[in-house]
Design an enzyme around this catalytic site. Structure first.
Site, PDB file in Angstrom:
ATOM      1  N   LYS A  29     -83.034 -38.994  38.557  1.00 44.62           N
ATOM      2  CA  LYS A  29     -84.474 -38.718  38.744  1.00 44.62           C
ATOM      3  C   LYS A  29     -84.689 -37.900  40.014  1.00 44.62           C
ATOM      4  CE  LYS A  29     -85.516 -43.136  39.002  1.00 44.62           C
ATOM      5  NZ  LYS A  29     -84.152 -43.696  38.858  1.00 44.62           N
ATOM      6  N   ARG A 104     -93.190 -48.292  38.023  1.00 40.01           N
ATOM      7  CA  ARG A 104     -91.993 -49.028  37.606  1.00 40.01           C
ATOM      8  C   ARG A 104     -92.337 -50.316  36.889  1.00 40.01           C
ATOM      9  NH1 ARG A 104     -88.159 -46.889  41.666  1.00 40.01           N
ATOM     10  NH2 ARG A 104     -86.159 -47.817  41.227  1.00 40.01           N
ATOM     11  N   ARG A 143     -72.439 -41.412  45.049  1.00 39.98           N
ATOM     12  CA  ARG A 143     -73.585 -40.750  45.694  1.00 39.98           C
ATOM     13  C   ARG A 143     -73.467 -40.828  47.217  1.00 39.98           C
ATOM     14  NH1 ARG A 143     -79.312 -42.498  43.838  1.00 39.98           N
ATOM     15  NH2 ARG A 143     -78.495 -44.548  44.373  1.00 39.98           N
ATOM     16  N   ARG A 176     -76.274 -45.756  50.496  1.00 37.67           N
ATOM     17  CA  ARG A 176     -77.439 -46.612  50.698  1.00 37.67           C
ATOM     18  C   ARG A 176     -77.057 -48.087  50.690  1.00 37.67           C
ATOM     19  NH1 ARG A 176     -81.412 -44.012  46.260  1.00 37.67           N
ATOM     20  NH2 ARG A 176     -81.615 -46.206  45.748  1.00 37.67           N
ATOM     21  N   ARG A 187     -80.109 -54.151  39.842  1.00 36.17           N
ATOM     22  CA  ARG A 187     -81.142 -53.114  39.661  1.00 36.17           C
ATOM     23  C   ARG A 187     -81.228 -52.702  38.191  1.00 36.17           C
ATOM     24  NH1 ARG A 187     -79.104 -48.959  43.852  1.00 36.17           N
ATOM     25  NH2 ARG A 187     -80.634 -47.546  42.928  1.00 36.17           N
TER      26      ARG A 187
HETATM   27  P1  AP5 Z   1     -79.965 -39.497  41.783  1.00 39.37           P
HETATM   28  O1  AP5 Z   1     -80.679 -38.231  41.523  1.00 39.37           O
HETATM   29  O2  AP5 Z   1     -79.896 -40.015  43.182  1.00 39.37           O
HETATM   30  O3  AP5 Z   1     -80.486 -40.636  40.791  1.00 39.37           O
HETATM   31  P2  AP5 Z   1     -81.825 -41.488  40.791  1.00 39.37           P
HETATM   32  O4  AP5 Z   1     -82.226 -41.685  39.364  1.00 39.37           O
HETATM   33  O5  AP5 Z   1     -82.839 -40.878  41.692  1.00 39.37           O
HETATM   34  O6  AP5 Z   1     -81.246 -42.853  41.379  1.00 39.37           O
HETATM   35  P3  AP5 Z   1     -81.796 -43.907  42.415  1.00 39.37           P
HETATM   36  O7  AP5 Z   1     -80.677 -44.898  42.629  1.00 39.37           O
HETATM   37  O8  AP5 Z   1     -82.385 -43.252  43.621  1.00 39.37           O
HETATM   38  O9  AP5 Z   1     -82.906 -44.583  41.602  1.00 39.37           O
HETATM   39  P4  AP5 Z   1     -83.605 -45.881  41.837  1.00 39.37           P
HETATM   40  O10 AP5 Z   1     -84.752 -45.668  40.940  1.00 39.37           O
HETATM   41  O11 AP5 Z   1     -82.873 -47.140  41.603  1.00 39.37           O
HETATM   42  O12 AP5 Z   1     -83.872 -45.891  43.435  1.00 39.37           O
HETATM   43  P5  AP5 Z   1     -85.186 -45.741  44.276  1.00 39.37           P
HETATM   44  O13 AP5 Z   1     -84.830 -45.065  45.526  1.00 39.37           O
HETATM   45  O14 AP5 Z   1     -86.297 -45.180  43.457  1.00 39.37           O
HETATM   46  O15 AP5 Z   1     -78.474 -39.322  41.200  1.00 39.37           O
HETATM   47  C1  AP5 Z   1     -77.506 -40.339  41.346  1.00 39.37           C
HETATM   48  C2  AP5 Z   1     -76.135 -39.708  41.683  1.00 39.37           C
HETATM   49  O16 AP5 Z   1     -75.651 -38.992  40.545  1.00 39.37           O
HETATM   50  C3  AP5 Z   1     -76.179 -38.669  42.824  1.00 39.37           C
HETATM   51  O17 AP5 Z   1     -74.981 -38.746  43.526  1.00 39.37           O
HETATM   52  C4  AP5 Z   1     -76.290 -37.311  42.091  1.00 39.37           C
HETATM   53  O18 AP5 Z   1     -75.710 -36.244  42.853  1.00 39.37           O
HETATM   54  C5  AP5 Z   1     -75.487 -37.596  40.826  1.00 39.37           C
HETATM   55  N1  AP5 Z   1     -75.992 -36.902  39.652  1.00 39.37           N
HETATM   56  C6  AP5 Z   1     -77.295 -36.671  39.323  1.00 39.37           C
HETATM   57  N2  AP5 Z   1     -77.366 -36.040  38.132  1.00 39.37           N
HETATM   58  C7  AP5 Z   1     -76.073 -35.907  37.707  1.00 39.37           C
HETATM   59  C8  AP5 Z   1     -75.496 -35.345  36.525  1.00 39.37           C
HETATM   60  N3  AP5 Z   1     -76.245 -34.819  35.567  1.00 39.37           N
HETATM   61  N4  AP5 Z   1     -74.148 -35.368  36.398  1.00 39.37           N
HETATM   62  C9  AP5 Z   1     -73.372 -35.912  37.385  1.00 39.37           C
HETATM   63  N5  AP5 Z   1     -73.867 -36.456  38.515  1.00 39.37           N
HETATM   64  C10 AP5 Z   1     -75.206 -36.456  38.672  1.00 39.37           C
HETATM   65  O19 AP5 Z   1     -85.568 -47.266  44.554  1.00 39.37           O
HETATM   66  C11 AP5 Z   1     -84.791 -48.082  45.396  1.00 39.37           C
HETATM   67  C12 AP5 Z   1     -85.478 -49.438  45.546  1.00 39.37           C
HETATM   68  O20 AP5 Z   1     -86.779 -49.261  46.154  1.00 39.37           O
HETATM   69  C13 AP5 Z   1     -85.759 -50.197  44.251  1.00 39.37           C
HETATM   70  O21 AP5 Z   1     -84.624 -50.948  43.832  1.00 39.37           O
HETATM   71  C14 AP5 Z   1     -86.931 -51.080  44.678  1.00 39.37           C
HETATM   72  O22 AP5 Z   1     -86.492 -52.206  45.434  1.00 39.37           O
HETATM   73  C15 AP5 Z   1     -87.723 -50.161  45.596  1.00 39.37           C
HETATM   74  N6  AP5 Z   1     -88.746 -49.378  44.870  1.00 39.37           N
HETATM   75  C16 AP5 Z   1     -88.806 -48.027  44.753  1.00 39.37           C
HETATM   76  N7  AP5 Z   1     -89.856 -47.654  44.006  1.00 39.37           N
HETATM   77  C17 AP5 Z   1     -90.487 -48.816  43.637  1.00 39.37           C
HETATM   78  C18 AP5 Z   1     -91.619 -49.098  42.819  1.00 39.37           C
HETATM   79  N8  AP5 Z   1     -92.330 -48.101  42.237  1.00 39.37           N
HETATM   80  N9  AP5 Z   1     -91.961 -50.391  42.624  1.00 39.37           N
HETATM   81  C19 AP5 Z   1     -91.271 -51.390  43.227  1.00 39.37           C
HETATM   82  N10 AP5 Z   1     -90.173 -51.199  43.994  1.00 39.37           N
HETATM   83  C20 AP5 Z   1     -89.781 -49.920  44.201  1.00 39.37           C
END
Ligand code: AP5
Length: 229
Positions: A29, A104, A143, A176, A187
């Site tokens: 994402k 979410r 990552r 992270r 997660r």
């Molecule tokens: P990346 O682009 O980083 O993936 P992502 O989907 O953004 O993954 P996240 O782990 O950031 O998502 P998340 O939703 O769990 O975390 P968030 O920060 O929102 O890609 C991943 C890896 O793969 C990278 O190394 C990239 O280079 C590689 N890659 C990408 N595309 C690729 C491809 N096509 N092929 C190969 N490699 C590829 O949330 C973290 C925490 O915050 C949550 O657990 C929660 O506690 C809290 N939080 C955040 N938002 C909310 C909310 N709205 N409500 C409640 N809690 C929340």
């Protein structure tokens, strides 16, 4: 040599765009949201980045959020909704925004719907990135993130030019806190229980586009660009 921006960014389009990225942790994402934000010159609003920044600064929000994030649980809806309500009224959102990691839960989606009605705005698309669990775990373990500018790399698929350093500001890259395998597995469970219902929620509204997230970063970007053309 690692690849730089793997996707060619085409001419900037002065087009309003309000998009949501849905998908499990590690689906890509953030990677795709950053590319689209550049294309449309609109902000990528990552609730995860906002919360990590609050943790880094040691604010009350950060202290509260950390308790949930370290376990792989969601931060309470009221906290997140408050952040978004304020953020989307900022000046840089006037031409649109890209939500990465919000909403979410159904209550978050409902709160967003009401906010948009009040502001007389609507969504253009909800992009749901689909990737199998085994691939997600590999992506997250490889990552590396820049703690200063939030640029995201992967040691194999999208490596930085100089190993371990951000291309933009040369800051040492980090893993992270929520990237331990046990936390990632939680997660994924939380995603399936609390976030996956949003797929049907947005399908019923005719907004959902399913993206095959197991392709290369470039191929996924092209598929998304096709949906938004
Ligand atoms: P990346 O682009 O980083 O993936 P992502 O989907 O953004 O993954 P996240 O782990 O950031 O998502 P998340 O939703 O769990 O975390 P968030 O920060 O929102 O890609 C991943 C890896 O793969 C990278 O190394 C990239 O280079 C590689 N890659 C990408 N595309 C690729 C491809 N096509 N092929 C190969 N490699 C590829 O949330 C973290 C925490 O915050 C949550 O657990 C929660 O506690 C809290 N939080 C955040 N938002 C909310 C909310 N709205 N409500 C409640 N809690 C929340």
């Amino acid at each position: 040599m690692g690849k730089r921006y793997p996707v060619q960014i085409h001419a900037r389009l002065p087009r309003l765009m309000r998009i949501i990225f849905l998908g499990p942790p590690g689906a890509g994402k953030g990677t795709q949201a950053k590319l689209l934000a550049k294309k449309y010159t609109i902000p990528q609003i990552s609730t995860g980045d906002i919360l990590r920044e609050a943790i880094r600064q040691g604010t009350l929000l950060g202290l509260e959020a950390k308790k949930f994030m370290d376990k792989g649980e969601l931060v309470p809806d009221t906290v997140i909704i408050g952040i978004i309500r304020q953020r989307i009224q900022e000046q840089d959102c006037k031409n649109g925004f890209i939500f990465d990691g919000f909403p979410r839960t159904i209550p978050q989606a409902e709160a967003l719907r009401k906010m948009l009605v009040l502001l007389n705005l609507s969504l253009d698309a909800v992009l749901s990135i689909v990737v199998k669990d085994e691939i997600l775990i590999k992506r997250i373990s490889g990552r590396r993130t820049c703690p200063v500018c939030n640029a995201v790399y992967h040691i194999l698929h999208n490596p930085p030019r100089m190993p371990g350093l951000c291309d933009r500001d040369h800051t040492p890259l980090i893993q992270r806190n929520d990237e331990k395998e046990e936390t990632v597995r939680n997660r994924l469970v939380v995603y399936k229980k609390q976030t996956q219902p949003l797929i049907d929620y947005y399908k019923k509204q005719g907004l959902l586009k399913e993206v095959d997230g197991e392709q290369t970063i470039e191929a996924i970007y092209s598929q998304i660009a096709g949906f938004l053309a």
